[in-house]
Design an enzyme around this catalytic site. Sequence first.
Site, PDB file in Angstrom:
ATOM      1  N   HIS A 129       0.956  -1.186  -0.034  1.00 55.29           N
ATOM      2  CA  HIS A 129      -0.017   0.109  -0.123  1.00 55.29           C
ATOM      3  C   HIS A 129       0.961   1.078   0.019  1.00 55.29           C
ATOM      4  O   HIS A 129       2.001   1.118   0.499  1.00 55.29           O
ATOM      5  CB  HIS A 129      -0.803   0.030   1.364  1.00 55.29           C
ATOM      6  CG  HIS A 129      -1.816   1.038   1.327  1.00 55.29           C
ATOM      7  ND1 HIS A 129      -1.600   2.317   1.938  1.00 55.29           N
ATOM      8  CD2 HIS A 129      -3.317   0.878   1.107  1.00 55.29           C
ATOM      9  CE1 HIS A 129      -2.879   2.966   1.761  1.00 55.29           C
ATOM     10  NE2 HIS A 129      -3.584   2.164   1.425  1.00 55.29           N
ATOM     11  N   ASP A 206       2.762  -4.640   7.921  1.00 53.26           N
ATOM     12  CA  ASP A 206       1.720  -3.728   7.826  1.00 53.26           C
ATOM     13  C   ASP A 206       0.110  -4.717   8.028  1.00 53.26           C
ATOM     14  O   ASP A 206      -0.078  -5.591   6.966  1.00 53.26           O
ATOM     15  CB  ASP A 206       1.762  -3.100   6.533  1.00 53.26           C
ATOM     16  CG  ASP A 206       0.329  -2.223   6.322  1.00 53.26           C
ATOM     17  OD1 ASP A 206      -0.713  -2.503   6.953  1.00 53.26           O
ATOM     18  OD2 ASP A 206       0.394  -1.954   5.005  1.00 53.26           O
ATOM     19  N   GLN A 209      -4.998  -5.331   7.030  1.00 52.81           N
ATOM     20  CA  GLN A 209      -5.752  -6.195   6.473  1.00 52.81           C
ATOM     21  C   GLN A 209      -5.984  -7.643   7.241  1.00 52.81           C
ATOM     22  O   GLN A 209      -6.559  -8.417   6.745  1.00 52.81           O
ATOM     23  CB  GLN A 209      -5.693  -6.187   4.921  1.00 52.81           C
ATOM     24  CG  GLN A 209      -5.586  -4.915   4.344  1.00 52.81           C
ATOM     25  CD  GLN A 209      -7.191  -4.647   4.086  1.00 52.81           C
ATOM     26  OE1 GLN A 209      -8.144  -5.072   4.550  1.00 52.81           O
ATOM     27  NE2 GLN A 209      -7.369  -3.142   3.623  1.00 52.81           N
ATOM     28  N   LYS A 232     -10.861  -0.342  10.266  1.00 52.33           N
ATOM     29  CA  LYS A 232     -11.152  -1.697   9.418  1.00 52.33           C
ATOM     30  C   LYS A 232     -11.503  -2.565  10.309  1.00 52.33           C
ATOM     31  O   LYS A 232     -11.684  -3.992   9.930  1.00 52.33           O
ATOM     32  CB  LYS A 232      -9.803  -2.028   8.895  1.00 52.33           C
ATOM     33  CG  LYS A 232      -9.355  -0.735   7.547  1.00 52.33           C
ATOM     34  CD  LYS A 232      -8.444  -1.449   6.741  1.00 52.33           C
ATOM     35  CE  LYS A 232      -7.549  -0.219   6.163  1.00 52.33           C
ATOM     36  NZ  LYS A 232      -8.188   0.254   4.845  1.00 52.33           N
ATOM     37  N   CYS A 375      -4.534   2.562  -3.810  1.00 52.67           N
ATOM     38  CA  CYS A 375      -3.404   2.800  -3.303  1.00 52.67           C
ATOM     39  C   CYS A 375      -2.310   1.805  -3.494  1.00 52.67           C
ATOM     40  O   CYS A 375      -1.381   1.736  -2.351  1.00 52.67           O
ATOM     41  CB  CYS A 375      -3.545   3.104  -1.679  1.00 52.67           C
ATOM     42  SG  CYS A 375      -4.473   4.608  -1.434  1.00 52.67           S
TER      43      CYS A 375
HETATM   44  N1  C6P Z   1      -6.398   0.642   2.683  1.00 55.60           N
HETATM   45  C1  C6P Z   1      -8.024   0.267   1.175  1.00 55.60           C
HETATM   46  O1  C6P Z   1      -9.373   0.469   0.677  1.00 55.60           O
HETATM   47  P1  C6P Z   1      -5.164   3.965   6.615  1.00 55.60           P
HETATM   48  O2  C6P Z   1      -5.684   4.766   5.785  1.00 55.60           O
HETATM   49  O3  C6P Z   1      -3.846   4.719   7.492  1.00 55.60           O
HETATM   50  O4  C6P Z   1      -6.073   3.521   7.593  1.00 55.60           O
HETATM   51  O5  C6P Z   1      -4.701   2.411   6.278  1.00 55.60           O
HETATM   52  C2  C6P Z   1      -3.796   2.517   5.175  1.00 55.60           C
HETATM   53  C3  C6P Z   1      -3.514   1.063   4.864  1.00 55.60           C
HETATM   54  C4  C6P Z   1      -2.224   0.694   4.890  1.00 55.60           C
HETATM   55  N2  C6P Z   1      -1.963  -0.794   4.503  1.00 55.60           N
HETATM   56  C5  C6P Z   1      -2.866  -1.500   3.963  1.00 55.60           C
HETATM   57  C6  C6P Z   1      -2.716  -3.030   3.695  1.00 55.60           C
HETATM   58  C7  C6P Z   1      -4.152  -1.121   3.710  1.00 55.60           C
HETATM   59  O6  C6P Z   1      -5.068  -1.792   3.176  1.00 55.60           O
HETATM   60  C8  C6P Z   1      -4.582   0.323   3.981  1.00 55.60           C
HETATM   61  C9  C6P Z   1      -5.928   1.123   3.794  1.00 55.60           C
HETATM   62  C10 C6P Z   1      -7.705   1.026   2.268  1.00 55.60           C
HETATM   63  O7  C6P Z   1      -7.733  -1.138   0.809  1.00 55.60           O
HETATM   64  C11 C6P Z   1      -7.780   2.286   1.996  1.00 55.60           C
HETATM   65  S1  C6P Z   1      -6.633   2.848   0.483  1.00 55.60           S
END
Ligand code: C6P
Length: 421
Positions: A129, A206, A209, A232, A375
Amino acid sequence: MPLTTAAPSLAEEVRADFPILNQDVNGKPLLYFDSAASSHKPMAVLEALQRYYLTDHSNVHRGAHTLSGRATDAYEAAREKVTAFVNAASFKEIVFTRNATEAINLVAYSWGMTELKAGDEIILTTMEHHSNLVPWHIVAERTGAVLKHVRVTAEGEFDLDHYRELLSEKTKLVSVVHVSNTLGTITPAKEVAELAHQQGSKVLLDACQSVPHMPIDVQDLDCDWLVASGHKMCGPTGIGFLYGKLDLLRSMPPFLGGGSMIQDVFLDHSTYADLPERFEAGTPAIAEAIALGAAIDYLNKIGMDRIHAYEQEMTAYLFEKLNAIEGLTIYGPQPKADGSGRASLAAFTVKGLHPNDLATILDQSGIAIRTGHHCTQPLHRELGISGTARASLYIYNTREEIDTFVAELKGTIEFFRNLMD
Ligand code: C6P
């Protein structure tokens, strides 16, 4: 003969806890398949937010008065819940942040900028990401550190052989996604960490997910840092966390300076508080942290093993249906027969159709999916596509919703094909 009734599915059990799902969108019942972007919140979380503001709100760690004491106790209790949820060894290893992005930036600015020097190597993957790419671009620009990227195999898996090739004594950091938000790939995190540690490298996971969907044990994974976002995993927006091994966090300089993170302040210098306050400058997201604690209680009550098993069942069903659609390509690994081996999401394209057109038409039927590059622009570039449509599932989604989604998707594809004929 006695009447037997099938046990209700997890979704049937929890559905009423999520009132937002009980609405029509564009004249059709809402079908929410976008939980990888952000999940919905059960009543228990909404009530925790409201209860806090109605009865306990005050600033934390500051006042001698009762409300401040209550707010502080609830905020710290939430930290204990996160600690237990990921099996950290101590509450001092959990730092509240705004989200996973901020948590990665904390490590990049605090540890990366001070520990890395020209020629040191950082290993990422091509499926990261942007949150786990851009902070390291900045670190590399400023320190001269070199970025390497582990490939994804043709089947969409983390390429362990390539990873082994990239690892060397120059590797100082391996920062990888635990579960890809686009491919649904599950990185063999334990093995990745073990190999990195053999080279003396640190490991950041990270886990945005993975934490919402499966049991996570940071001690078993043996990662040095792990990040996740509350929104999430049934929690509110504006709260996430960084797990870090105690000694490592202790060795890191502050990321942000200000109130709460100090021991003593003089006109020309300051000394810093112990963990975790050292990394929590200013008034934190108190209500959001407490509500994240309520989300963790909620998930624990169901059981993370059960959540994981239910999602696997739904994944197997979703893929069985999607695989049968002609002209549809799903990116990432196929699930095993029992739905294991990948995450409960499917990013796909349909030959000749733009993902945005698909999503716009599906939205007219009350169906919420995400489209675009999610992203993960570099990954999409590698795949030779500009975007995908992505359906992502969570505890409240049902088989019937998958049936409706697939039927509407087929109808939409047919509609466009007829237009083009
Ligand atoms: N992915 C998706 O629709 P934040 O924005 O900091 O809460 O999360 C960022 C982020 C980092 N790593 C992974 C693997 C992610 O999936 C995400 C967030 C969302 O897939 C929004 S782009």
